[in-house]
Design a protein around this motif. Sequence first.
Motif, PDB file in Angstrom:
ATOM      1  N   PHE A  62       0.777  -1.137  -0.002  1.00 11.47           N
ATOM      2  CA  PHE A  62       0.090  -0.233   0.055  1.00 11.47           C
ATOM      3  C   PHE A  62       0.811   1.220   0.056  1.00 11.47           C
ATOM      4  O   PHE A  62       0.723   2.203  -0.897  1.00 11.47           O
ATOM      5  CB  PHE A  62      -0.843   0.028   1.335  1.00 11.47           C
ATOM      6  N   TRP A  63       1.937   1.271   1.061  1.00 10.10           N
ATOM      7  CA  TRP A  63       2.665   2.529   1.182  1.00 10.10           C
ATOM      8  C   TRP A  63       3.919   2.502   0.463  1.00 10.10           C
ATOM      9  O   TRP A  63       4.737   3.749   1.088  1.00 10.10           O
ATOM     10  CB  TRP A  63       2.447   2.795   2.664  1.00 10.10           C
ATOM     11  N   GLY A  64       4.265   1.749  -0.113  1.00  6.98           N
ATOM     12  CA  GLY A  64       5.697   1.535  -0.620  1.00  6.98           C
ATOM     13  C   GLY A  64       6.665   1.018   0.033  1.00  6.98           C
ATOM     14  O   GLY A  64       6.530   0.449   1.159  1.00  6.98           O
ATOM     15  N   PRO A  65       7.971   0.886  -0.444  1.00  5.72           N
ATOM     16  CA  PRO A  65       9.083   0.269   0.206  1.00  5.72           C
ATOM     17  C   PRO A  65       9.571   1.062   1.227  1.00  5.72           C
ATOM     18  O   PRO A  65       9.522   2.422   1.323  1.00  5.72           O
ATOM     19  CB  PRO A  65       9.953   0.291  -0.867  1.00  5.72           C
ATOM     20  N   GLU A  66      10.469   0.385   2.059  1.00  2.00           N
ATOM     21  CA  GLU A  66      10.877   1.087   3.491  1.00  2.00           C
ATOM     22  C   GLU A  66      11.945   0.246   3.730  1.00  2.00           C
ATOM     23  O   GLU A  66      12.034  -0.989   3.866  1.00  2.00           O
ATOM     24  CB  GLU A  66       9.989   0.949   4.614  1.00  2.00           C
ATOM     25  N   GLU A  79      11.754   2.737  10.521  1.00  2.00           N
ATOM     26  CA  GLU A  79      12.065   3.033   9.227  1.00  2.00           C
ATOM     27  C   GLU A  79      13.454   3.783   9.230  1.00  2.00           C
ATOM     28  O   GLU A  79      13.275   4.810   9.849  1.00  2.00           O
ATOM     29  CB  GLU A  79      11.037   3.671   8.377  1.00  2.00           C
ATOM     30  N   LEU A  84      14.481   6.648  -2.638  1.00  2.33           N
ATOM     31  CA  LEU A  84      13.613   6.616  -3.891  1.00  2.33           C
ATOM     32  C   LEU A  84      14.043   7.108  -5.129  1.00  2.33           C
ATOM     33  O   LEU A  84      15.085   7.330  -5.136  1.00  2.33           O
ATOM     34  CB  LEU A  84      12.436   7.314  -3.074  1.00  2.33           C
ATOM     35  N   VAL A 108      10.664   3.736  -7.411  1.00  2.00           N
ATOM     36  CA  VAL A 108      11.228   2.277  -6.900  1.00  2.00           C
ATOM     37  C   VAL A 108       9.984   1.486  -6.541  1.00  2.00           C
ATOM     38  O   VAL A 108       9.146   1.977  -5.818  1.00  2.00           O
ATOM     39  CB  VAL A 108      11.993   2.535  -5.549  1.00  2.00           C
TER      40      VAL A 108
ATOM     41  N   PHE B  13       0.739   7.645  10.185  1.00  5.51           N
ATOM     42  CA  PHE B  13       1.703   8.582   9.447  1.00  5.51           C
ATOM     43  C   PHE B  13       0.848  10.110   9.647  1.00  5.51           C
ATOM     44  O   PHE B  13       1.744  11.144   9.442  1.00  5.51           O
ATOM     45  CB  PHE B  13       1.951   8.135   8.126  1.00  5.51           C
ATOM     46  N   PHE B  42       5.628  10.263   0.640  1.00  2.00           N
ATOM     47  CA  PHE B  42       5.948   8.982  -0.371  1.00  2.00           C
ATOM     48  C   PHE B  42       5.221   7.848   0.257  1.00  2.00           C
ATOM     49  O   PHE B  42       5.222   6.506  -0.318  1.00  2.00           O
ATOM     50  CB  PHE B  42       7.334   8.523  -0.256  1.00  2.00           C
ATOM     51  N   LYS B  43       3.988   7.919   1.353  1.00  2.93           N
ATOM     52  CA  LYS B  43       3.071   6.959   1.454  1.00  2.93           C
ATOM     53  C   LYS B  43       1.913   6.815   0.604  1.00  2.93           C
ATOM     54  O   LYS B  43       1.446   5.843   0.161  1.00  2.93           O
ATOM     55  CB  LYS B  43       2.578   6.976   2.858  1.00  2.93           C
ATOM     56  N   LEU B  44       1.516   8.127   0.335  1.00  2.00           N
ATOM     57  CA  LEU B  44       0.092   8.231  -0.531  1.00  2.00           C
ATOM     58  C   LEU B  44       0.746   8.394  -1.804  1.00  2.00           C
ATOM     59  O   LEU B  44      -0.070   7.647  -2.877  1.00  2.00           O
ATOM     60  CB  LEU B  44      -0.479   9.476  -0.172  1.00  2.00           C
ATOM     61  N   GLU B  47       7.504   8.844  -5.371  1.00  5.35           N
ATOM     62  CA  GLU B  47       8.339   9.929  -5.665  1.00  5.35           C
ATOM     63  C   GLU B  47       8.446  10.654  -6.989  1.00  5.35           C
ATOM     64  O   GLU B  47       8.755  11.777  -7.250  1.00  5.35           O
ATOM     65  CB  GLU B  47       9.844   9.525  -5.335  1.00  5.35           C
ATOM     66  N   ARG B  52      -0.094   5.980  -5.167  1.00  5.98           N
ATOM     67  CA  ARG B  52       0.279   4.950  -5.187  1.00  5.98           C
ATOM     68  C   ARG B  52      -0.862   3.746  -5.504  1.00  5.98           C
ATOM     69  O   ARG B  52      -2.212   4.277  -5.467  1.00  5.98           O
ATOM     70  CB  ARG B  52       0.607   4.272  -3.676  1.00  5.98           C
ATOM     71  N   TYR B  54      -2.790   1.366  -4.695  1.00  2.00           N
ATOM     72  CA  TYR B  54      -3.863   0.999  -3.708  1.00  2.00           C
ATOM     73  C   TYR B  54      -4.264   1.923  -2.698  1.00  2.00           C
ATOM     74  O   TYR B  54      -4.534   1.734  -1.786  1.00  2.00           O
ATOM     75  CB  TYR B  54      -3.310  -0.224  -2.903  1.00  2.00           C
ATOM     76  N   VAL B  55      -4.243   3.198  -3.197  1.00  2.00           N
ATOM     77  CA  VAL B  55      -4.682   4.373  -2.363  1.00  2.00           C
ATOM     78  C   VAL B  55      -5.841   4.968  -3.123  1.00  2.00           C
ATOM     79  O   VAL B  55      -5.658   5.135  -4.402  1.00  2.00           O
ATOM     80  CB  VAL B  55      -3.440   5.499  -2.313  1.00  2.00           C
ATOM     81  N   HIS B  84      -7.345   3.198   1.837  1.00  2.00           N
ATOM     82  CA  HIS B  84      -6.493   2.144   1.106  1.00  2.00           C
ATOM     83  C   HIS B  84      -7.363   1.009   0.491  1.00  2.00           C
ATOM     84  O   HIS B  84      -8.605   1.093   1.072  1.00  2.00           O
ATOM     85  CB  HIS B  84      -5.469   1.294   1.940  1.00  2.00           C
TER      86      HIS B  84
END
Lengths: 378, 89
Positions: A62-66, A79, A84, A108, B13, B42-44, B47, B52, B54-55, B84
């Motif tokens: 859902f929120w990408g890589p970390e 994290e 990125l 990424v 977040f 970078f969550k929603l 970059e 994203r 699934y948002v 989500h």
Amino acid sequence: MAANEKIRILVGTRKGTYVVEGDTKRKTWKVGPVAHTGNEVYHVVADPRHPGDLYAAVNNQFWGPEVQRSRDWGKHWKEIGTPLTPVRKDRPSPFDDSSPAAAVKRAVTNLWHIEPGLASEPDTLYLGADPHLIFRSSDLGSTWDPIDAINNHPAKKDWAPGFGGACLHTILIDPRDARRLYIGLSAVGTFRSEDGGQTWKPTNKGVEAPFLPNKFPETGQCVHDVAADAADPDTFYRQDHGGMYVSHDRMEKWVRIGKSLGDDFGFTVASPPSAPGKAYFVRLDGQARVTGEGHFQVHEWNDNTRKWRKLLGPKAFPGHFGVQREGIATDNLSPPGIYVGTTTGQLIVSPDAGKTWRLIPFSFPSIHSVSVANPGRR
Amino acid sequence: MLEVHLDSWLREFGPRAKEKVDADSVEHLLDALEERYPGLRFKLRDETGQLRKYVRVFVDGQDISGTTGPATPLAGARTIDILHSIAGG
């Protein structure tokens, strides 16, 4: 923190990170801290320079890589800096917009491999990511510098992904010289750098690409995994889409060793420090991508005698098992322990170089990666 | 002033309750939220600025994905839901 008295198996799964703890006898194991529940974890690794430090390549769908780090053997995670592929002002871009690589610029997607530097570089980490990216950190992951010679490689627009994506999944450092680096990318092949990553040379001579019209191109091979021989840093064992190989000259040329096995497809290979000249492969059926003999099997290659040995009989673990590219690991004890994680969640362990095997009595989610936090320091 | 609701997973977040934000587009709304709550960066959006996969962002109950996306104007809008999507297994 004191040196590590336990041995820990670090397991990255489709649903989180698991730390499995045991003692040096490697007879009894306990599933310890569990973290990143619900997240894809492609790789978990211990930093032997800083006992207690673990790093995880966490890919949240859902929120990408970390990039996440634990400083207490996996009990707590946080994290840290995540490199990125930025076009935003607050993150430096690993891509030069004027380069051919800009044609493939995209976010990424997944982090694949974290490699701690040598003891002589105590704050260095390397990170491999999709799409065909490598980064170096000089501050233990707070910030990351792109390695432009790969990230902006002029041929990058022609590099194809493998089924798992455009992953840069293998990073090896010559223990004698921190400036000599080796990387593996799907489906591009291996490269070597002699100058800390400023320039790279393709190193795929002799490796067949059966899925291309030109069977022996300079690049385009789908390398799956490479392990260095701990006793001879010029020797490497390679599991490629096109078979199992060895190189004795820093990857200048490769010799296929798996043909006598028939189908020598697989994803993973490991070579333990206490058994020079030995490499362990998990041979899979090239089409089904599971162990093809109807049971779990590990093949030992002895580079001294140039012979293969099967480590298990058909009755030990019947079934069809998938094992992914980070799915096998060895420890640094003697005799070496061998650890294999499967896509159906079994963690199968040998404490004695393959003489005996046992199943850890815990059903994990599908396992992406297995590594070992060895007792003591490096 | 827009009233923004984030789903429970995102409260790690961002704001834990309803948030009042003034913005003329979804993109600027997300910029403002990220400014207030850097943990949302970078969550929603990745970059490159894309939402994203699934948002989901809903403007007065309408999902903007597949329409004008982050460029969606917010003139006259009252509520924003950032959720989500149902995915996984």
